[in-house]
Design a protein around this motif. Structure first.
Motif, PDB file in Angstrom:
ATOM      1  N   SER A 163      -2.153   8.089  -5.208  1.00 57.77           N
ATOM      2  CA  SER A 163      -3.598   7.916  -5.153  1.00 57.77           C
ATOM      3  C   SER A 163      -3.934   7.038  -3.943  1.00 57.77           C
ATOM      4  O   SER A 163      -3.521   5.875  -3.883  1.00 57.77           O
ATOM      5  N   TYR A 164      -4.702   7.624  -2.995  1.00 56.70           N
ATOM      6  CA  TYR A 164      -5.085   6.870  -1.813  1.00 56.70           C
ATOM      7  C   TYR A 164      -5.971   5.664  -2.147  1.00 56.70           C
ATOM      8  O   TYR A 164      -5.744   4.578  -1.620  1.00 56.70           O
ATOM      9  N   PRO A 165      -6.993   5.822  -2.985  1.00 55.23           N
ATOM     10  CA  PRO A 165      -7.848   4.662  -3.269  1.00 55.23           C
ATOM     11  C   PRO A 165      -7.090   3.491  -3.885  1.00 55.23           C
ATOM     12  O   PRO A 165      -7.311   2.329  -3.507  1.00 55.23           O
ATOM     13  N   GLU A 166      -6.198   3.774  -4.807  1.00 54.43           N
ATOM     14  CA  GLU A 166      -5.420   2.686  -5.417  1.00 54.43           C
ATOM     15  C   GLU A 166      -4.485   2.038  -4.401  1.00 54.43           C
ATOM     16  O   GLU A 166      -4.303   0.813  -4.401  1.00 54.43           O
ATOM     17  N   ALA A 167      -3.924   2.826  -3.496  1.00 51.22           N
ATOM     18  CA  ALA A 167      -3.019   2.290  -2.479  1.00 51.22           C
ATOM     19  C   ALA A 167      -3.787   1.384  -1.505  1.00 51.22           C
ATOM     20  O   ALA A 167      -3.312   0.308  -1.135  1.00 51.22           O
ATOM     21  N   LYS A 223       1.887   6.098  -7.346  1.00 53.74           N
ATOM     22  CA  LYS A 223       0.732   6.645  -8.073  1.00 53.74           C
ATOM     23  C   LYS A 223       0.155   7.905  -7.437  1.00 53.74           C
ATOM     24  O   LYS A 223      -0.674   8.568  -8.054  1.00 53.74           O
ATOM     25  N   ILE A 244      -6.684  -0.203  -2.109  1.00 52.39           N
ATOM     26  CA  ILE A 244      -7.108  -1.420  -2.819  1.00 52.39           C
ATOM     27  C   ILE A 244      -5.940  -2.380  -2.986  1.00 52.39           C
ATOM     28  O   ILE A 244      -6.071  -3.589  -2.750  1.00 52.39           O
ATOM     29  N   ALA A 245      -4.775  -1.858  -3.356  1.00 55.74           N
ATOM     30  CA  ALA A 245      -3.594  -2.717  -3.525  1.00 55.74           C
ATOM     31  C   ALA A 245      -3.193  -3.362  -2.193  1.00 55.74           C
ATOM     32  O   ALA A 245      -2.856  -4.555  -2.138  1.00 55.74           O
ATOM     33  N   GLY A 294       0.819  -1.213   0.000  1.00 58.32           N
ATOM     34  CA  GLY A 294       0.000   0.000   0.000  1.00 58.32           C
ATOM     35  C   GLY A 294       0.847   1.255   0.000  1.00 58.32           C
ATOM     36  O   GLY A 294       0.572   2.207  -0.739  1.00 58.32           O
ATOM     37  N   THR A 306       2.596   1.577  -3.411  1.00 60.60           N
ATOM     38  CA  THR A 306       1.633   1.981  -4.444  1.00 60.60           C
ATOM     39  C   THR A 306       1.298   3.465  -4.312  1.00 60.60           C
ATOM     40  O   THR A 306       1.206   4.191  -5.309  1.00 60.60           O
ATOM     41  N   PHE A 307       1.136   3.940  -3.077  1.00 63.47           N
ATOM     42  CA  PHE A 307       0.854   5.362  -2.897  1.00 63.47           C
ATOM     43  C   PHE A 307       2.031   6.220  -3.362  1.00 63.47           C
ATOM     44  O   PHE A 307       1.845   7.264  -3.997  1.00 63.47           O
TER      45      PHE A 307
END
Length: 96
Positions: A72-76, A70, A78-79, A63, A66-67
């Motif tokens: 992006s909090y939502p993508e982090a 990208k 979800i990952a 997480g 990923t943050f």
């Protein structure tokens, strides 16, 4: 006159028990108090706690990475959640 054998006075025989009377029973000695502390059973086994801890660490790591990549909090999130779930299942099959 027949002579009956007489037991010597220094040896005492136990009194004979009536064969129809119930056998003597001794009361059981009182139980010793339980000195061991009563422990509650563990909520999780050590194996389960280890698997969940390792999966959570991997999920947080992915997480964060990923943050950072990208922004992006939502993508982090979800990952991280998907990684945690996948690691828990994978580690359950591997750790034996």
């Amino acid at each position: 006159m027949s002579a009956l054998p007489v037991a010597p006075s220094h040896r005492r025989l136990p009194p004979a028990r009536d064969p129809h009377s119930p056998p003597r029973t001794r009361p059981d000695p009182p139980d010793a108090p339980d000195t061991a502390p009563t422990e509650k059973p563990a909520l999780l086994s050590q194996r389960t706690a280890l698997i969940l801890f390792m999966a959570l660490c991997a999920g947080i790591g992915i997480g964060v990475l990923t943050f950072l990549a990208k922004k992006s909090y939502p993508e982090a999130v979800i990952a991280g959640v998907l990684t945690t779930g996948a690691c828990a299942v994978g580690l359950h099959n591997v750790v034996g």
